[in-house]
Design an enzyme around this catalytic site. Structure first.
Site, PDB file in Angstrom:
ATOM      1  CB  SER A   1      -0.788   0.171   1.243  1.00  0.00           C
ATOM      2  OG  SER A   1      -1.816  -1.115   1.374  1.00  0.00           O
TER       3      SER A   1
ATOM      4  CG  HIS B   1      -1.978  -0.423  -4.308  1.00  0.00           C
ATOM      5  ND1 HIS B   1      -2.420   0.688  -3.630  1.00  0.00           N
ATOM      6  CD2 HIS B   1      -2.541  -1.306  -3.189  1.00  0.00           C
ATOM      7  CE1 HIS B   1      -3.083   0.720  -2.451  1.00  0.00           C
ATOM      8  NE2 HIS B   1      -3.063  -0.583  -2.035  1.00  0.00           N
TER       9      HIS B   1
ATOM     10  CD  GLU C   1      -1.971   3.692  -6.281  1.00  0.00           C
ATOM     11  OE1 GLU C   1      -1.959   3.123  -5.085  1.00  0.00           O
ATOM     12  OE2 GLU C   1      -1.780   5.073  -6.129  1.00  0.00           O
TER      13      GLU C   1
ATOM     14  CG  ASN D   1      -3.226   3.657   0.769  1.00  0.00           C
ATOM     15  OD1 ASN D   1      -4.185   3.791   1.584  1.00  0.00           O
ATOM     16  ND2 ASN D   1      -2.668   2.579   0.292  1.00  0.00           N
TER      17      ASN D   1
HETATM   18  N1  LIG Z   1      -6.378  -4.500   3.879  1.00  0.00           N
HETATM   19  C1  LIG Z   1      -6.342  -3.855   2.771  1.00  0.00           C
HETATM   20  O1  LIG Z   1      -7.473  -3.084   2.546  1.00  0.00           O
HETATM   21  C2  LIG Z   1      -5.282  -3.504   1.789  1.00  0.00           C
HETATM   22  C3  LIG Z   1      -5.668  -2.996   0.394  1.00  0.00           C
HETATM   23  C4  LIG Z   1      -4.636  -2.934  -0.399  1.00  0.00           C
HETATM   24  C5  LIG Z   1      -3.326  -3.271  -0.273  1.00  0.00           C
HETATM   25  N2  LIG Z   1      -2.985  -3.986   1.007  1.00  0.00           N
HETATM   26  C6  LIG Z   1      -1.467  -4.482   1.240  1.00  0.00           C
HETATM   27  O2  LIG Z   1      -1.715  -5.872   0.902  1.00  0.00           O
HETATM   28  C7  LIG Z   1      -0.636  -6.437   1.744  1.00  0.00           C
HETATM   29  C8  LIG Z   1      -1.357  -7.694   2.626  1.00  0.00           C
HETATM   30  O3  LIG Z   1      -2.422  -7.026   3.533  1.00  0.00           O
HETATM   31  P1  LIG Z   1      -3.473  -7.752   4.002  1.00  0.00           P
HETATM   32  O4  LIG Z   1      -4.329  -6.728   4.632  1.00  0.00           O
HETATM   33  O5  LIG Z   1      -4.033  -8.818   3.276  1.00  0.00           O
HETATM   34  O6  LIG Z   1      -2.613  -8.095   5.154  1.00  0.00           O
HETATM   35  P2  LIG Z   1      -3.187  -9.514   6.335  1.00  0.00           P
HETATM   36  O7  LIG Z   1      -2.564  -9.203   7.554  1.00  0.00           O
HETATM   37  O8  LIG Z   1      -4.794  -9.786   6.156  1.00  0.00           O
HETATM   38  O9  LIG Z   1      -2.608 -10.871   5.675  1.00  0.00           O
HETATM   39  C9  LIG Z   1      -1.104 -11.109   5.712  1.00  0.00           C
HETATM   40  C10 LIG Z   1      -0.630 -12.523   5.580  1.00  0.00           C
HETATM   41  O10 LIG Z   1       0.456 -12.547   5.126  1.00  0.00           O
HETATM   42  C11 LIG Z   1       1.217 -13.858   5.926  1.00  0.00           C
HETATM   43  N3  LIG Z   1       2.524 -13.458   5.834  1.00  0.00           N
HETATM   44  C12 LIG Z   1       3.111 -12.847   6.704  1.00  0.00           C
HETATM   45  N4  LIG Z   1       4.618 -13.079   6.596  1.00  0.00           N
HETATM   46  C13 LIG Z   1       4.580 -14.025   5.479  1.00  0.00           C
HETATM   47  C14 LIG Z   1       5.642 -14.642   4.649  1.00  0.00           C
HETATM   48  N5  LIG Z   1       6.911 -14.172   4.902  1.00  0.00           N
HETATM   49  N6  LIG Z   1       5.493 -15.448   3.546  1.00  0.00           N
HETATM   50  C15 LIG Z   1       4.192 -15.762   3.418  1.00  0.00           C
HETATM   51  N7  LIG Z   1       3.203 -15.638   4.278  1.00  0.00           N
HETATM   52  C16 LIG Z   1       3.420 -14.341   5.000  1.00  0.00           C
HETATM   53  C17 LIG Z   1       0.383 -14.003   7.053  1.00  0.00           C
HETATM   54  O11 LIG Z   1       0.252 -15.168   7.579  1.00  0.00           O
HETATM   55  C18 LIG Z   1      -1.241 -13.312   6.594  1.00  0.00           C
HETATM   56  O12 LIG Z   1      -1.843 -14.576   6.172  1.00  0.00           O
HETATM   57  C19 LIG Z   1       0.017  -5.590   2.729  1.00  0.00           C
HETATM   58  O13 LIG Z   1       1.039  -4.911   1.859  1.00  0.00           O
HETATM   59  C20 LIG Z   1      -0.988  -4.401   2.515  1.00  0.00           C
HETATM   60  O14 LIG Z   1      -0.378  -2.999   2.894  1.00  0.00           O
HETATM   61  C21 LIG Z   1      -4.078  -4.059   2.226  1.00  0.00           C
END
Ligand SMILES: NC(=O)c1ccc[n+]([C@@H]2O[C@H](COP(=O)([O-])OP(=O)(O)OC[C@H]3O[C@@H](n4cnc5c(N)ncnc54)[C@H](O)[C@@H]3O)[C@@H](O)[C@H]2O)c1
Length: 282
Positions: free
Chosen positions: A119, A140, A152, A190
């Site tokens: 993000s 993104h 994005e 963001n």
């Molecule tokens: N939540 C949102 O609305 C949103 C929107 C756009 C982008 N993002 C981005 O997407 C990414 C993920 O966010 P999320 O909300 O899905 O997070 P989340 O916390 O729901 O999920 C993250 C997952 O990654 C896993 N993980 C952690 N380290 C790991 C590794 N080394 N190898 C494999 N798996 C691993 C965890 O077990 C978990 O299941 C982030 O970079 C976030 O900024 C989030």
């Protein structure tokens, strides 16, 4: 190189949606997470989400079954040797993502593109953690991935025009609209969204209004489909805090300082929807 096999790393909120849209578009998808329970949960969420499309008559049951059959899971990235394209969606932490990109670079075939769903974290930094910075870019997706049309696209300092073209074409194949942003903290989405969410949290902390009142003002007065605090709970308060930290560090401007109430809620494990409690209870 034709893209047939896609690796998705991280099976949380975003990873499972990303895996779903690739599988539905006909790609063979390998979803990787360090936690087996997250993989089990992701498979269930994808089946449920596709099932809703079938119920609404937007998807044939056979296409749902075919998409599910194209999805496999694994707990280690060494299963990604054959991937033609990888999307990383692990925690929003620069060190964790950098270490993962270095490991991926050693495993995934040379010509494959490594994309991050970050993000806010620098794509240039993630590219520099590999020996293929020309093939590292930001992809993104928005939450919820199956419903939101925007992707994005972030071009790192060393990302090639060819990699951007391949990734943008891929977005179109997924039925999404790619929009390019330069590699500055928070990119476009963001940089604009998070200061608003942060301000809404300051307003709660200072007693300007209740979460319900603040969300209602933005919905009824500004025509936002969802109030900023509902949205923060939906995104995940830990993710919001991580993004604000990147904006604050990256620009060095106090206007991005994360609200202390947000920091306190995250420390208390109140992460929004995914933990059952945030500004609202779920
Ligand atoms: N939540 C949102 O609305 C949103 C929107 C756009 C982008 N993002 C981005 O997407 C990414 C993920 O966010 P999320 O909300 O899905 O997070 P989340 O916390 O729901 O999920 C993250 C997952 O990654 C896993 N993980 C952690 N380290 C790991 C590794 N080394 N190898 C494999 N798996 C691993 C965890 O077990 C978990 O299941 C982030 O970079 C976030 O900024 C989030």
């Amino acid at each position: 190189m034709a893209i047939k096999t896609v690796g998705v790393i991280g099976a949380g909120t975003m990873g499972n949606g990303i895996a779903q849209v690739f599988a539905l578009a006909g790609f063979s998808v390998r979803l990787v997470d360090v936690a087996q329970p997250m993989l089990d949960r992701a498979r269930g969420s994808i089946a449920k989400s596709l099932g809703k499309f079938v119920e609404k008559g937007k998807l044939a049951a056979a296409d749902r079954d075919a998409a599910m059959s194209r999805l496999t899971t694994a707990t280690a990235i060494d299963q990604l040797g054959e991937a033609d394209y990888v999307v990383e969606a692990i925690v929003e932490n620069a060190e964790a993502k950098g270490a993962l990109f270095t490991s991926l670079d050693a495993i995934v075939k040379r010509e494959a593109i490594l994309a991050s769903n970050t993000s806010s974290i620098s794509i240039t930094l993630l590219g520099a953690a590999t020996k293929r910075p020309d093939r590292v870019l930001g992809m993104h997706f928005m939450n919820p991935v199956p419903l939101m049309p925007l992707v994005e696209m972030i071009r790192g300092h060393a990302t090639s025009a060819e990699s951007m073209r391949i990734a943008s074409d891929l977005c179109v194949t997924l039925g999404k609209t790619p929009i390019e942003a330069a590699d500055y903290p928070g990119f476009i989405a963001n940089r604009i969204l998070m200061p608003m969410i942060n301000e809404a949290i300051f307003a709660v902390m200072e007693g300007v209004g209740t979460p319900e009142a603040i969300d209602a003002v933005m919905k009824l007065g500004m025509n936002h489909p969802m109030g900023p605090l509902t949205l923060a709970d939906f995104i995940g308060l830990d993710v919001c805090l991580a993004i604000l930290d990147v904006l604050h560090d990256g620009f060095g401007d106090p206007k991005y300082r994360p609200c202390p109430l947000l920091r306190r809620m995250v420390a208390a494990g109140q992460l929004g929807r995914k933990s059952g409690r945030g500004f609202y209870t779920y």
